[in-house]
Design a protein around this motif. Structure first.
Motif, mmCIF file in Angstrom:
data_model
loop_
_atom_site.group_PDB
_atom_site.id
_atom_site.type_symbol
_atom_site.label_atom_id
_atom_site.label_comp_id
_atom_site.label_asym_id
_atom_site.label_seq_id
_atom_site.Cartn_x
_atom_site.Cartn_y
_atom_site.Cartn_z
ATOM 1 N N VAL A 123 0.838 -1.203 0.000
ATOM 2 C CA VAL A 123 0.000 0.000 0.000
ATOM 3 C C VAL A 123 0.872 1.252 0.000
ATOM 4 O O VAL A 123 0.633 2.203 -0.765
ATOM 5 C CB VAL A 123 -0.944 0.002 1.221
ATOM 6 C CG1 VAL A 123 -1.640 1.350 1.356
ATOM 7 C CG2 VAL A 123 -1.972 -1.108 1.099
ATOM 8 N N ILE A 124 1.899 1.268 0.850
ATOM 9 C CA ILE A 124 2.811 2.413 0.913
ATOM 10 C C ILE A 124 3.508 2.611 -0.432
ATOM 11 O O ILE A 124 3.647 3.744 -0.922
ATOM 12 C CB ILE A 124 3.855 2.225 2.033
ATOM 13 C CG1 ILE A 124 3.173 2.281 3.401
ATOM 14 C CG2 ILE A 124 4.947 3.281 1.936
ATOM 15 C CD1 ILE A 124 2.516 3.606 3.700
ATOM 16 N N ALA A 125 3.934 1.498 -1.049
ATOM 17 C CA ALA A 125 4.616 1.587 -2.341
ATOM 18 C C ALA A 125 3.704 2.204 -3.397
ATOM 19 O O ALA A 125 4.136 3.057 -4.179
ATOM 20 C CB ALA A 125 5.087 0.196 -2.779
ATOM 21 N N ILE A 126 2.443 1.800 -3.433
ATOM 22 C CA ILE A 126 1.504 2.338 -4.430
ATOM 23 C C ILE A 126 1.241 3.814 -4.175
ATOM 24 O O ILE A 126 1.132 4.617 -5.127
ATOM 25 C CB ILE A 126 0.183 1.540 -4.425
ATOM 26 C CG1 ILE A 126 0.434 0.088 -4.852
ATOM 27 C CG2 ILE A 126 -0.836 2.184 -5.367
ATOM 28 C CD1 ILE A 126 -0.785 -0.811 -4.765
ATOM 29 N N LYS A 127 1.163 4.220 -2.918
ATOM 30 C CA LYS A 127 0.962 5.634 -2.606
ATOM 31 C C LYS A 127 2.153 6.476 -3.053
ATOM 32 O O LYS A 127 1.985 7.594 -3.561
ATOM 33 C CB LYS A 127 0.709 5.803 -1.104
ATOM 34 C CG LYS A 127 -0.653 5.286 -0.655
ATOM 35 C CD LYS A 127 -0.895 5.518 0.824
ATOM 36 C CE LYS A 127 -2.305 5.067 1.214
ATOM 37 N NZ LYS A 127 -2.586 5.288 2.652
ATOM 38 N N ILE A 128 3.349 5.939 -2.875
ATOM 39 C CA ILE A 128 4.548 6.648 -3.354
ATOM 40 C C ILE A 128 4.553 6.690 -4.880
ATOM 41 O O ILE A 128 4.918 7.705 -5.486
ATOM 42 C CB ILE A 128 5.832 5.979 -2.819
ATOM 43 C CG1 ILE A 128 5.862 6.033 -1.293
ATOM 44 C CG2 ILE A 128 7.074 6.674 -3.390
ATOM 45 C CD1 ILE A 128 7.003 5.260 -0.669
ATOM 46 N N MET A 129 4.124 5.588 -5.498
ATOM 47 C CA MET A 129 4.016 5.557 -6.969
ATOM 48 C C MET A 129 3.124 6.698 -7.463
ATOM 49 O O MET A 129 3.409 7.317 -8.494
ATOM 50 C CB MET A 129 3.402 4.233 -7.438
ATOM 51 C CG MET A 129 4.267 3.018 -7.323
ATOM 52 S SD MET A 129 3.344 1.568 -7.946
ATOM 53 C CE MET A 129 4.204 0.250 -7.088
ATOM 54 N N ALA A 130 2.046 6.958 -6.752
ATOM 55 C CA ALA A 130 1.107 8.008 -7.157
ATOM 56 C C ALA A 130 1.814 9.348 -7.250
ATOM 57 O O ALA A 130 1.620 10.110 -8.211
ATOM 58 C CB ALA A 130 -0.052 8.073 -6.173
ATOM 59 N N ALA A 131 2.649 9.658 -6.270
ATOM 60 C CA ALA A 131 3.383 10.923 -6.277
ATOM 61 C C ALA A 131 4.404 10.963 -7.406
ATOM 62 O O ALA A 131 4.573 11.983 -8.093
ATOM 63 C CB ALA A 131 4.071 11.131 -4.929
ATOM 64 N N ILE A 132 5.091 9.838 -7.632
ATOM 65 C CA ILE A 132 6.115 9.782 -8.687
ATOM 66 C C ILE A 132 5.475 9.960 -10.058
ATOM 67 O O ILE A 132 5.972 10.717 -10.897
ATOM 68 C CB ILE A 132 6.879 8.448 -8.625
ATOM 69 C CG1 ILE A 132 7.601 8.302 -7.293
ATOM 70 C CG2 ILE A 132 7.880 8.358 -9.781
ATOM 71 C CD1 ILE A 132 8.240 6.937 -7.088
ATOM 72 N N VAL A 133 4.375 9.248 -10.285
ATOM 73 C CA VAL A 133 3.690 9.336 -11.582
ATOM 74 C C VAL A 133 3.230 10.760 -11.850
ATOM 75 O O VAL A 133 3.362 11.275 -12.965
ATOM 76 C CB VAL A 133 2.495 8.353 -11.618
ATOM 77 C CG1 VAL A 133 1.595 8.638 -12.807
ATOM 78 C CG2 VAL A 133 3.000 6.912 -11.691
ATOM 79 N N ALA A 134 2.699 11.433 -10.828
ATOM 80 C CA ALA A 134 2.239 12.819 -10.992
ATOM 81 C C ALA A 134 3.405 13.747 -11.325
ATOM 82 O O ALA A 134 3.297 14.618 -12.199
ATOM 83 C CB ALA A 134 1.531 13.283 -9.726
ATOM 84 N N LEU A 135 4.540 13.570 -10.643
ATOM 85 C CA LEU A 135 5.707 14.416 -10.892
ATOM 86 C C LEU A 135 6.254 14.200 -12.301
ATOM 87 O O LEU A 135 6.586 15.151 -13.018
ATOM 88 C CB LEU A 135 6.793 14.137 -9.853
ATOM 89 C CG LEU A 135 6.551 14.708 -8.455
ATOM 90 C CD1 LEU A 135 7.581 14.167 -7.471
ATOM 91 C CD2 LEU A 135 6.595 16.228 -8.482
ATOM 92 N N ARG A 136 6.360 12.935 -12.691
ATOM 93 C CA ARG A 136 6.880 12.651 -14.032
ATOM 94 C C ARG A 136 5.916 13.122 -15.114
ATOM 95 O O ARG A 136 6.328 13.462 -16.223
ATOM 96 C CB ARG A 136 7.169 11.147 -14.175
ATOM 97 C CG ARG A 136 8.365 10.690 -13.353
ATOM 98 C CD ARG A 136 8.732 9.259 -13.649
ATOM 99 N NE ARG A 136 9.842 8.818 -12.828
ATOM 100 C CZ ARG A 136 10.305 7.564 -12.794
ATOM 101 N NH1 ARG A 136 9.718 6.638 -13.547
ATOM 102 N NH2 ARG A 136 11.324 7.250 -12.017
#
Length: 503
Positions: A123-136
Protein backbone atom coordinates in the motif's frame (compact mmCIF):
# COMPACT_ATOMS: atom_id res chain seq x y z
CA UNK A 1 22.07 24.05 -33.45
CA UNK A 2 23.11 21.24 -35.81
CA UNK A 3 20.25 18.88 -36.70
CA UNK A 4 22.74 16.04 -37.11
CA UNK A 5 24.16 16.59 -33.62
CA UNK A 6 20.66 16.73 -32.13
CA UNK A 7 19.69 13.47 -33.82
CA UNK A 8 22.88 11.70 -32.71
CA UNK A 9 22.50 12.97 -29.15
CA UNK A 10 18.89 11.85 -29.08
CA UNK A 11 19.75 8.35 -30.31
CA UNK A 12 22.69 7.96 -27.93
CA UNK A 13 20.58 8.92 -24.92
CA UNK A 14 17.70 6.68 -26.04
CA UNK A 15 19.98 3.68 -26.47
CA UNK A 16 21.74 4.34 -23.17
CA UNK A 17 18.52 4.74 -21.18
CA UNK A 18 17.13 1.55 -22.71
CA UNK A 19 20.34 -0.43 -22.26
CA UNK A 20 20.95 0.56 -18.64
CA UNK A 21 17.30 -0.18 -17.84
CA UNK A 22 17.58 -3.70 -19.26
CA UNK A 23 21.06 -4.55 -17.95
CA UNK A 24 20.17 -3.63 -14.38
CA UNK A 25 17.10 -5.89 -14.16
CA UNK A 26 18.88 -9.06 -12.95
CA UNK A 27 20.29 -7.09 -10.02
CA UNK A 28 16.81 -5.87 -9.09
CA UNK A 29 15.48 -9.42 -9.09
CA UNK A 30 18.50 -10.72 -7.18
CA UNK A 31 18.41 -8.13 -4.39
CA UNK A 32 14.73 -7.23 -4.21
CA UNK A 33 13.24 -10.59 -5.17
CA UNK A 34 10.92 -11.51 -8.03
CA UNK A 35 7.78 -10.45 -6.19
CA UNK A 36 9.12 -6.99 -5.37
CA UNK A 37 10.29 -6.61 -8.96
CA UNK A 38 6.75 -7.49 -10.04
CA UNK A 39 5.67 -4.40 -8.10
CA UNK A 40 8.25 -2.39 -10.03
CA UNK A 41 6.72 -3.78 -13.24
CA UNK A 42 3.29 -2.65 -12.03
CA UNK A 43 4.74 0.83 -11.49
CA UNK A 44 5.96 0.93 -15.09
CA UNK A 45 2.47 -0.16 -16.19
CA UNK A 46 0.84 2.68 -14.23
CA UNK A 47 3.07 5.23 -15.93
CA UNK A 48 2.18 3.86 -19.37
CA UNK A 49 -1.58 4.02 -18.69
CA UNK A 50 -1.25 7.47 -17.17
CA UNK A 51 -0.02 8.60 -20.58
CA UNK A 52 -3.57 8.08 -21.87
CA UNK A 53 -4.34 11.37 -20.14
CA UNK A 54 -1.77 13.22 -22.24
CA UNK A 55 -4.42 14.08 -24.86
CA UNK A 56 -1.67 15.19 -27.26
CA UNK A 57 -0.60 17.96 -24.87
CA UNK A 58 3.14 17.19 -24.83
CA UNK A 59 3.54 17.14 -28.65
CA UNK A 60 1.40 20.30 -28.77
CA UNK A 61 3.64 22.35 -26.46
CA UNK A 62 6.70 21.06 -28.31
CA UNK A 63 5.23 22.09 -31.67
CA UNK A 64 4.10 25.51 -30.42
CA UNK A 65 7.51 26.14 -28.86
CA UNK A 66 9.16 25.37 -32.19
CA UNK A 67 6.73 27.72 -33.97
CA UNK A 68 7.52 30.48 -31.49
CA UNK A 69 11.25 29.99 -31.92
CA UNK A 70 10.77 30.17 -35.70
CA UNK A 71 8.98 33.54 -35.34
CA UNK A 72 5.59 32.24 -36.49
CA UNK A 73 3.79 33.34 -33.32
CA UNK A 74 4.23 36.19 -30.86
CA UNK A 75 5.79 35.81 -27.43
CA UNK A 76 2.49 36.78 -25.79
CA UNK A 77 0.51 34.14 -27.71
CA UNK A 78 3.08 31.51 -26.84
CA UNK A 79 3.03 32.36 -23.13
CA UNK A 80 -0.77 32.25 -23.18
CA UNK A 81 -0.71 28.75 -24.68
CA UNK A 82 1.99 27.67 -22.24
CA UNK A 83 0.00 28.92 -19.26
CA UNK A 84 -3.18 27.23 -20.49
CA UNK A 85 -1.32 23.94 -20.93
CA UNK A 86 0.32 24.38 -17.51
CA UNK A 87 -3.11 24.59 -15.91
CA UNK A 88 -4.25 21.40 -17.64
CA UNK A 89 -1.04 19.54 -16.79
CA UNK A 90 -1.26 20.59 -13.15
CA UNK A 91 -4.95 19.67 -12.92
CA UNK A 92 -4.37 16.20 -14.38
CA UNK A 93 -1.31 15.64 -12.18
CA UNK A 94 -3.20 16.54 -8.99
CA UNK A 95 -6.42 14.67 -9.82
CA UNK A 96 -4.61 11.63 -11.21
CA UNK A 97 -2.09 11.48 -8.38
CA UNK A 98 -4.70 11.86 -5.63
CA UNK A 99 -6.99 9.28 -7.29
CA UNK A 100 -4.20 6.72 -7.46
CA UNK A 101 -3.21 7.53 -3.86
CA UNK A 102 -6.76 6.91 -2.64
CA UNK A 103 -7.01 3.68 -4.66
CA UNK A 104 -3.83 2.23 -3.13
CA UNK A 105 -5.55 -0.06 -0.62
CA UNK A 106 -8.11 -1.26 -3.17
CA UNK A 107 -5.38 -2.11 -5.69
CA UNK A 108 -3.30 -3.88 -3.04
CA UNK A 109 -6.24 -5.88 -1.67
CA UNK A 110 -8.23 -6.67 -4.81
CA UNK A 111 -5.94 -6.37 -7.83
CA UNK A 112 -2.39 -7.47 -7.04
CA UNK A 113 -1.53 -11.04 -6.03
CA UNK A 114 1.38 -11.33 -3.57
CA UNK A 115 2.60 -13.61 -0.76
CA UNK A 116 5.94 -12.59 0.75
CA UNK A 117 5.37 -8.83 0.71
CA UNK A 118 3.27 -7.34 3.49
CA UNK A 119 0.02 -5.56 2.68
CA UNK A 120 1.29 -2.44 4.43
CA UNK A 121 4.48 -2.24 2.33
CA UNK A 122 2.53 -2.73 -0.92
CA UNK A 123 0.00 0.00 0.00
CA UNK A 124 2.81 2.41 0.91
CA UNK A 125 4.62 1.59 -2.34
CA UNK A 126 1.50 2.34 -4.43
CA UNK A 127 0.96 5.63 -2.61
CA UNK A 128 4.55 6.65 -3.35
CA UNK A 129 4.02 5.56 -6.97
CA UNK A 130 1.11 8.01 -7.16
CA UNK A 131 3.38 10.92 -6.28
CA UNK A 132 6.12 9.78 -8.69
CA UNK A 133 3.69 9.34 -11.58
CA UNK A 134 2.24 12.82 -10.99
CA UNK A 135 5.71 14.42 -10.89
CA UNK A 136 6.88 12.65 -14.03
CA UNK A 137 3.65 13.68 -15.72
CA UNK A 138 4.46 17.33 -15.08
CA UNK A 139 7.92 16.75 -16.57
CA UNK A 140 6.21 16.16 -19.92
CA UNK A 141 5.31 19.86 -20.14
CA UNK A 142 8.85 20.97 -19.41
CA UNK A 143 10.39 18.42 -21.75
CA UNK A 144 8.07 19.64 -24.50
CA UNK A 145 9.39 23.18 -24.15
CA UNK A 146 13.01 21.98 -24.14
CA UNK A 147 12.44 19.73 -27.17
CA UNK A 148 10.65 22.47 -29.11
CA UNK A 149 13.57 24.80 -28.37
CA UNK A 150 15.90 22.16 -29.89
CA UNK A 151 17.97 21.94 -26.71
CA UNK A 152 18.23 18.23 -27.40
CA UNK A 153 21.90 17.83 -26.57
CA UNK A 154 21.32 19.22 -23.07
CA UNK A 155 18.21 17.06 -22.70
CA UNK A 156 20.12 13.96 -23.84
CA UNK A 157 22.84 14.49 -21.24
CA UNK A 158 20.17 15.10 -18.62
CA UNK A 159 18.25 11.93 -19.57
CA UNK A 160 21.44 9.89 -19.31
CA UNK A 161 22.20 11.34 -15.88
CA UNK A 162 18.64 10.76 -14.59
CA UNK A 163 18.57 7.20 -15.94
CA UNK A 164 21.88 6.46 -14.23
CA UNK A 165 20.77 7.83 -10.88
CA UNK A 166 17.36 6.17 -11.19
CA UNK A 167 18.61 2.67 -12.02
CA UNK A 168 22.18 2.38 -10.72
CA UNK A 169 22.20 5.04 -8.01
CA UNK A 170 19.54 3.23 -6.00
CA UNK A 171 21.90 0.39 -5.05
CA UNK A 172 24.20 2.37 -2.71
CA UNK A 173 21.07 3.68 -0.98
CA UNK A 174 19.64 0.17 -0.58
CA UNK A 175 23.00 -1.15 0.65
CA UNK A 176 22.82 1.53 3.35
CA UNK A 177 19.14 1.36 4.33
CA UNK A 178 18.11 -2.14 3.22
CA UNK A 179 16.91 -3.92 0.08
CA UNK A 180 13.22 -3.26 0.62
CA UNK A 181 10.56 -2.09 -1.79
CA UNK A 182 9.86 0.95 0.42
CA UNK A 183 13.47 2.16 0.25
CA UNK A 184 13.44 1.63 -3.51
CA UNK A 185 10.34 3.75 -4.12
CA UNK A 186 11.26 6.50 -1.63
CA UNK A 187 14.53 6.91 -3.53
CA UNK A 188 12.64 6.99 -6.85
CA UNK A 189 10.38 9.71 -5.43
CA UNK A 190 13.42 11.80 -4.52
CA UNK A 191 14.87 11.43 -8.03
CA UNK A 192 11.50 12.30 -9.61
CA UNK A 193 11.27 15.46 -7.49
CA UNK A 194 14.82 16.48 -8.41
CA UNK A 195 14.17 15.73 -12.09
CA UNK A 196 11.01 17.85 -12.18
CA UNK A 197 12.71 20.81 -10.46
CA UNK A 198 15.66 20.84 -12.87
CA UNK A 199 13.42 20.50 -15.94
CA UNK A 200 11.15 23.26 -14.62
CA UNK A 201 14.13 25.57 -14.16
CA UNK A 202 15.54 24.78 -17.61
CA UNK A 203 12.19 25.34 -19.33
CA UNK A 204 11.70 28.69 -17.54
CA UNK A 205 15.02 29.89 -18.95
CA UNK A 206 13.80 29.11 -22.48
CA UNK A 207 10.44 30.87 -22.09
CA UNK A 208 10.06 34.56 -23.06
CA UNK A 209 10.29 36.76 -19.96
CA UNK A 210 7.06 38.03 -18.41
CA UNK A 211 8.51 41.54 -18.09
CA UNK A 212 8.37 41.92 -21.88
CA UNK A 213 4.57 41.98 -22.02
CA UNK A 214 2.55 45.17 -21.73
CA UNK A 215 -0.74 43.28 -21.38
CA UNK A 216 -1.56 40.45 -18.97
CA UNK A 217 -1.20 36.82 -20.09
CA UNK A 218 -4.39 35.79 -18.35
CA UNK A 219 -5.55 32.39 -17.11
CA UNK A 220 -7.83 31.30 -19.95
CA UNK A 221 -7.63 28.03 -21.90
CA UNK A 222 -9.11 29.71 -25.00
CA UNK A 223 -5.66 30.09 -26.65
CA UNK A 224 -5.65 26.29 -27.00
CA UNK A 225 -8.67 26.21 -29.31
CA UNK A 226 -6.71 26.70 -32.58
CA UNK A 227 -4.39 23.77 -31.79
CA UNK A 228 -7.07 21.48 -30.36
CA UNK A 229 -7.50 19.45 -33.57
CA UNK A 230 -3.78 18.65 -33.71
CA UNK A 231 -3.81 17.63 -30.04
CA UNK A 232 -6.82 15.36 -30.44
CA UNK A 233 -5.34 13.58 -33.48
CA UNK A 234 -2.14 12.85 -31.60
CA UNK A 235 -4.12 11.86 -28.50
CA UNK A 236 -6.22 9.35 -30.43
CA UNK A 237 -3.29 7.56 -32.06
CA UNK A 238 -1.32 7.57 -28.79
CA UNK A 239 -4.30 6.14 -26.89
CA UNK A 240 -4.70 3.36 -29.43
CA UNK A 241 -1.01 2.49 -29.10
CA UNK A 242 -1.27 2.29 -25.31
CA UNK A 243 -4.31 0.02 -25.59
CA UNK A 244 -2.52 -2.25 -28.09
CA UNK A 245 0.73 -2.55 -26.17
CA UNK A 246 -0.39 -2.37 -22.53
CA UNK A 247 -3.71 -4.23 -22.26
CA UNK A 248 -2.06 -7.63 -21.77
CA UNK A 249 0.17 -6.23 -19.01
CA UNK A 250 -2.80 -4.64 -17.25
CA UNK A 251 -4.86 -7.85 -17.31
CA UNK A 252 -1.96 -10.06 -16.24
CA UNK A 253 -1.09 -7.73 -13.35
CA UNK A 254 -4.35 -8.81 -11.70
CA UNK A 255 -4.15 -12.49 -12.65
CA UNK A 256 -0.52 -13.48 -12.08
CA UNK A 257 1.17 -13.55 -8.68
CA UNK A 258 3.58 -10.60 -8.45
CA UNK A 259 6.61 -12.90 -8.71
CA UNK A 260 5.38 -14.36 -12.00
CA UNK A 261 4.32 -10.92 -13.18
CA UNK A 262 7.87 -9.74 -12.55
CA UNK A 263 9.19 -12.49 -14.82
CA UNK A 264 6.60 -11.63 -17.45
CA UNK A 265 7.60 -7.94 -17.32
CA UNK A 266 11.22 -8.92 -17.80
CA UNK A 267 10.38 -11.01 -20.89
CA UNK A 268 8.32 -8.22 -22.46
CA UNK A 269 11.03 -5.65 -21.78
CA UNK A 270 13.73 -7.77 -23.44
CA UNK A 271 11.45 -8.49 -26.41
CA UNK A 272 10.86 -4.74 -26.66
CA UNK A 273 14.45 -4.39 -27.87
CA UNK A 274 13.13 -5.43 -31.30
CA UNK A 275 10.91 -2.35 -31.34
CA UNK A 276 13.78 -0.03 -30.45
CA UNK A 277 15.73 -1.16 -33.53
CA UNK A 278 13.16 0.36 -35.86
CA UNK A 279 12.89 3.69 -34.02
CA UNK A 280 15.89 5.51 -35.56
CA UNK A 281 14.93 4.24 -39.02
CA UNK A 282 11.38 5.60 -38.83
CA UNK A 283 12.54 8.98 -37.53
CA UNK A 284 14.86 9.38 -40.52
CA UNK A 285 12.47 7.82 -43.03
CA UNK A 286 9.36 9.95 -42.45
CA UNK A 287 10.74 13.38 -43.43
CA UNK A 288 12.71 12.01 -46.40
CA UNK A 289 9.76 10.12 -47.90
CA UNK A 290 7.48 13.12 -47.30
CA UNK A 291 9.93 15.39 -49.09
CA UNK A 292 10.28 13.05 -52.08
CA UNK A 293 6.51 12.68 -52.40
CA UNK A 294 6.09 16.47 -52.31
CA UNK A 295 8.67 16.74 -55.12
CA UNK A 296 6.76 14.08 -57.10
CA UNK A 297 9.78 11.76 -57.03
CA UNK A 298 7.57 8.72 -56.67
CA UNK A 299 10.04 6.02 -57.73
CA UNK A 300 12.75 7.37 -55.43
CA UNK A 301 10.29 7.39 -52.53
CA UNK A 302 9.35 3.76 -53.15
CA UNK A 303 13.02 2.79 -53.48
CA UNK A 304 13.80 4.27 -50.07
CA UNK A 305 10.69 2.62 -48.63
CA UNK A 306 11.74 -0.82 -49.87
CA UNK A 307 15.40 -0.38 -48.93
CA UNK A 308 14.45 0.65 -45.41
CA UNK A 309 12.17 -2.40 -45.18
CA UNK A 310 15.09 -4.65 -46.11
CA UNK A 311 17.35 -2.97 -43.57
CA UNK A 312 14.88 -3.42 -40.72
CA UNK A 313 14.06 -6.97 -41.87
CA UNK A 314 17.76 -7.85 -41.73
CA UNK A 315 18.53 -6.29 -38.34
CA UNK A 316 15.25 -6.79 -36.47
CA UNK A 317 14.59 -10.13 -38.17
CA UNK A 318 18.01 -11.53 -37.30
CA UNK A 319 17.66 -10.39 -33.69
CA UNK A 320 14.16 -11.88 -33.40
CA UNK A 321 15.22 -15.21 -34.90
CA UNK A 322 18.32 -15.45 -32.69
CA UNK A 323 16.37 -14.54 -29.56
CA UNK A 324 13.66 -17.07 -30.46
CA UNK A 325 16.04 -20.00 -30.81
CA UNK A 326 18.41 -18.91 -28.03
CA UNK A 327 15.97 -17.45 -25.50
CA UNK A 328 17.24 -19.53 -22.58
CA UNK A 329 20.89 -18.94 -23.50
CA UNK A 330 20.33 -15.20 -23.72
CA UNK A 331 18.52 -15.05 -20.39
CA UNK A 332 21.03 -17.27 -18.58
CA UNK A 333 24.04 -15.38 -19.99
CA UNK A 334 22.39 -12.18 -18.86
CA UNK A 335 21.00 -13.12 -15.43
CA UNK A 336 22.89 -16.23 -14.36
CA UNK A 337 19.58 -17.59 -13.02
CA UNK A 338 18.58 -20.98 -14.46
CA UNK A 339 15.11 -20.97 -12.88
CA UNK A 340 14.35 -17.52 -14.28
CA UNK A 341 15.69 -18.51 -17.71
CA UNK A 342 13.47 -21.62 -17.94
CA UNK A 343 10.39 -19.74 -16.78
CA UNK A 344 10.80 -16.61 -18.91
CA UNK A 345 12.11 -18.16 -22.17
CA UNK A 346 8.74 -19.42 -23.53
CA UNK A 347 7.14 -16.01 -22.98
CA UNK A 348 10.12 -14.21 -24.51
CA UNK A 349 9.96 -16.36 -27.65
CA UNK A 350 6.33 -15.47 -28.32
CA UNK A 351 6.69 -11.74 -27.70
CA UNK A 352 9.91 -11.38 -29.65
CA UNK A 353 8.35 -12.97 -32.75
CA UNK A 354 5.19 -10.89 -32.30
CA UNK A 355 7.31 -7.73 -32.11
CA UNK A 356 9.22 -8.83 -35.20
CA UNK A 357 5.94 -9.01 -37.15
CA UNK A 358 4.90 -5.64 -35.72
CA UNK A 359 8.00 -3.68 -36.83
CA UNK A 360 7.51 -4.90 -40.41
CA UNK A 361 3.76 -4.27 -40.32
CA UNK A 362 4.47 -0.67 -39.28
CA UNK A 363 5.98 0.22 -42.66
CA UNK A 364 2.74 1.07 -44.51
CA UNK A 365 2.24 3.82 -41.92
CA UNK A 366 5.36 5.54 -43.30
CA UNK A 367 3.90 5.39 -46.79
CA UNK A 368 0.60 6.84 -45.62
CA UNK A 369 2.39 9.56 -43.64
CA UNK A 370 4.43 10.60 -46.68
CA UNK A 371 1.26 10.88 -48.77
CA UNK A 372 -0.54 12.83 -46.03
CA UNK A 373 -3.44 10.39 -45.61
CA UNK A 374 -3.64 8.45 -42.34
CA UNK A 375 -7.23 7.24 -42.53
CA UNK A 376 -6.27 3.61 -43.18
CA UNK A 377 -3.78 3.78 -40.33
CA UNK A 378 -6.56 4.93 -38.00
CA UNK A 379 -8.99 2.28 -39.30
CA UNK A 380 -6.35 -0.41 -38.93
CA UNK A 381 -5.56 0.53 -35.35
CA UNK A 382 -9.25 0.55 -34.46
CA UNK A 383 -9.66 -2.92 -35.95
CA UNK A 384 -6.52 -4.12 -34.19
CA UNK A 385 -7.73 -2.85 -30.81
CA UNK A 386 -11.21 -4.25 -31.38
CA UNK A 387 -9.80 -7.73 -32.02
CA UNK A 388 -6.69 -7.77 -29.84
CA UNK A 389 -8.04 -6.39 -26.57
CA UNK A 390 -10.90 -8.90 -26.00
CA UNK A 391 -8.74 -11.82 -27.16
CA UNK A 392 -5.89 -10.76 -24.86
CA UNK A 393 -8.34 -10.52 -21.96
CA UNK A 394 -9.68 -14.02 -22.58
CA UNK A 395 -6.28 -15.58 -23.28
CA UNK A 396 -4.66 -13.97 -20.23
CA UNK A 397 -7.58 -14.96 -17.99
CA UNK A 398 -7.56 -18.63 -18.96
CA UNK A 399 -3.97 -19.29 -20.07
CA UNK A 400 -1.91 -16.60 -18.33
CA UNK A 401 1.23 -15.07 -19.83
CA UNK A 402 1.65 -17.85 -22.41
CA UNK A 403 -1.89 -17.30 -23.69
CA UNK A 404 -1.28 -13.55 -23.96
CA UNK A 405 1.98 -14.25 -25.81
CA UNK A 406 0.36 -16.55 -28.38
CA UNK A 407 -2.41 -13.99 -28.93
CA UNK A 408 0.11 -11.15 -29.39
CA UNK A 409 2.15 -13.17 -31.89
CA UNK A 410 -0.84 -14.46 -33.88
CA UNK A 411 -2.68 -11.15 -34.18
CA UNK A 412 0.43 -9.29 -35.32
CA UNK A 413 1.13 -12.01 -37.90
CA UNK A 414 -2.41 -11.79 -39.29
CA UNK A 415 -2.21 -7.99 -39.29
CA UNK A 416 1.00 -8.17 -41.34
CA UNK A 417 -0.39 -10.68 -43.85
CA UNK A 418 -3.87 -9.27 -44.43
CA UNK A 419 -4.16 -5.64 -43.36
CA UNK A 420 -0.81 -4.56 -44.80
CA UNK A 421 -1.81 -6.18 -48.10
CA UNK A 422 -5.05 -4.20 -48.06
CA UNK A 423 -3.25 -0.90 -47.39
CA UNK A 424 -0.73 -1.50 -50.19
CA UNK A 425 -3.58 -2.40 -52.54
CA UNK A 426 -5.36 0.86 -51.70
CA UNK A 427 -2.47 3.34 -51.78
CA UNK A 428 0.19 1.63 -53.92
CA UNK A 429 -1.33 -1.08 -56.16
CA UNK A 430 1.09 -3.71 -57.42
CA UNK A 431 3.62 -3.18 -54.64
CA UNK A 432 2.61 -5.65 -51.94
CA UNK A 433 3.79 -9.01 -53.29
CA UNK A 434 7.14 -7.59 -54.42
CA UNK A 435 7.56 -5.89 -51.05
CA UNK A 436 6.50 -8.94 -49.01
CA UNK A 437 8.57 -11.54 -50.85
CA UNK A 438 11.60 -9.61 -52.13
CA UNK A 439 12.05 -7.27 -49.18
CA UNK A 440 10.88 -9.42 -46.27
CA UNK A 441 10.34 -13.15 -46.92
CA UNK A 442 13.56 -14.00 -48.81
CA UNK A 443 15.57 -12.27 -46.07
CA UNK A 444 13.77 -13.85 -43.11
CA UNK A 445 13.02 -17.43 -44.22
CA UNK A 446 16.60 -18.56 -45.04
CA UNK A 447 17.87 -16.95 -41.84
CA UNK A 448 15.18 -18.78 -39.85
CA UNK A 449 16.25 -22.06 -41.46
CA UNK A 450 19.87 -21.43 -40.48
CA UNK A 451 18.77 -20.60 -36.95
CA UNK A 452 16.77 -23.83 -36.78
CA UNK A 453 19.73 -25.85 -38.06
CA UNK A 454 22.19 -24.52 -35.48
CA UNK A 455 19.61 -24.80 -32.72
CA UNK A 456 19.03 -28.46 -33.63
CA UNK A 457 22.67 -29.20 -32.81
CA UNK A 458 21.64 -29.00 -29.14
CA UNK A 459 24.67 -27.21 -27.74
CA UNK A 460 25.07 -27.86 -24.04
CA UNK A 461 25.99 -25.13 -21.59
CA UNK A 462 26.97 -25.03 -17.95
CA UNK A 463 28.24 -21.49 -17.51
CA UNK A 464 27.08 -18.03 -18.53
CA UNK A 465 30.06 -17.79 -20.90
CA UNK A 466 28.93 -21.00 -22.63
CA UNK A 467 25.48 -19.50 -23.12
CA UNK A 468 26.93 -16.31 -24.56
CA UNK A 469 29.09 -18.25 -27.01
CA UNK A 470 26.07 -20.28 -28.15
CA UNK A 471 24.25 -16.99 -28.72
CA UNK A 472 27.10 -15.89 -31.01
CA UNK A 473 27.34 -19.28 -32.76
CA UNK A 474 23.67 -19.06 -33.74
CA UNK A 475 23.31 -15.30 -34.13
CA UNK A 476 26.26 -14.57 -36.44
CA UNK A 477 25.29 -17.12 -39.17
CA UNK A 478 21.67 -15.94 -38.95
CA UNK A 479 22.72 -12.33 -39.49
CA UNK A 480 25.14 -13.16 -42.32
CA UNK A 481 22.51 -15.27 -44.09
CA UNK A 482 19.96 -12.47 -43.90
CA UNK A 483 22.52 -9.95 -45.16
CA UNK A 484 23.51 -12.07 -48.15
CA UNK A 485 19.86 -12.71 -49.04
CA UNK A 486 19.11 -8.98 -49.20
CA UNK A 487 19.07 -7.58 -52.76
CA UNK A 488 20.12 -4.23 -51.31
CA UNK A 489 23.20 -5.68 -49.59
CA UNK A 490 24.17 -7.82 -52.60
CA UNK A 491 23.92 -4.77 -54.85
CA UNK A 492 26.10 -2.79 -52.46
CA UNK A 493 28.74 -5.55 -52.28
CA UNK A 494 28.74 -5.91 -56.05
CA UNK A 495 29.15 -2.18 -56.58
CA UNK A 496 31.70 -1.65 -53.82
CA UNK A 497 33.94 -4.66 -54.22
CA UNK A 498 33.20 -7.05 -57.07
CA UNK A 499 33.14 -4.35 -59.77
CA UNK A 500 36.62 -3.23 -58.71
CA UNK A 501 37.92 -6.79 -58.89
CA UNK A 502 36.58 -7.27 -62.43
CA UNK A 503 38.08 -3.97 -63.56
Amino acid sequence: MSLKKNIIANYVSQLYVTAVGILILPFYIKHLGAEAYGLVGFFVLLQAWFNLLDLGLTPTISRETARFKAGVMSALSFRQIYRALSLIFLFIAVVGGISLFLLAEILANNWLQFDSLSLFSVVIAIKIMAAIVALRWLCGLYRGVITGSESLIWLSYFNIAVATFRTVGVFPIMFKFGFTISVFFIYQLFIALLESLILFYKSRILLPKLSKFSEPIGWSVKPLMPVLKFSMTIAFTASIWVLVTQTDKLILSSILPLAEYGYFTLAVLVAGGIMIISGPISNALLPRMTSLFAQEKHLEMLAIYRNATQFVAVIAGSCAITMFFCAENLLYAWTGDLHLSHFVAPILRLYVIGNGFLVIAAFPYYLQYAKGNLKYHLYGNLILVGILVPLIVLAAKYYGAIGAGYTWMTINFLFLIFWVAFIHYKIEPGLHLKWLFNDVFILIFPAACIGYFFNSLNFSYSTRLDSFLILLIVGIPVLLTSLLCSPLIRKYINKKYLTKVVV
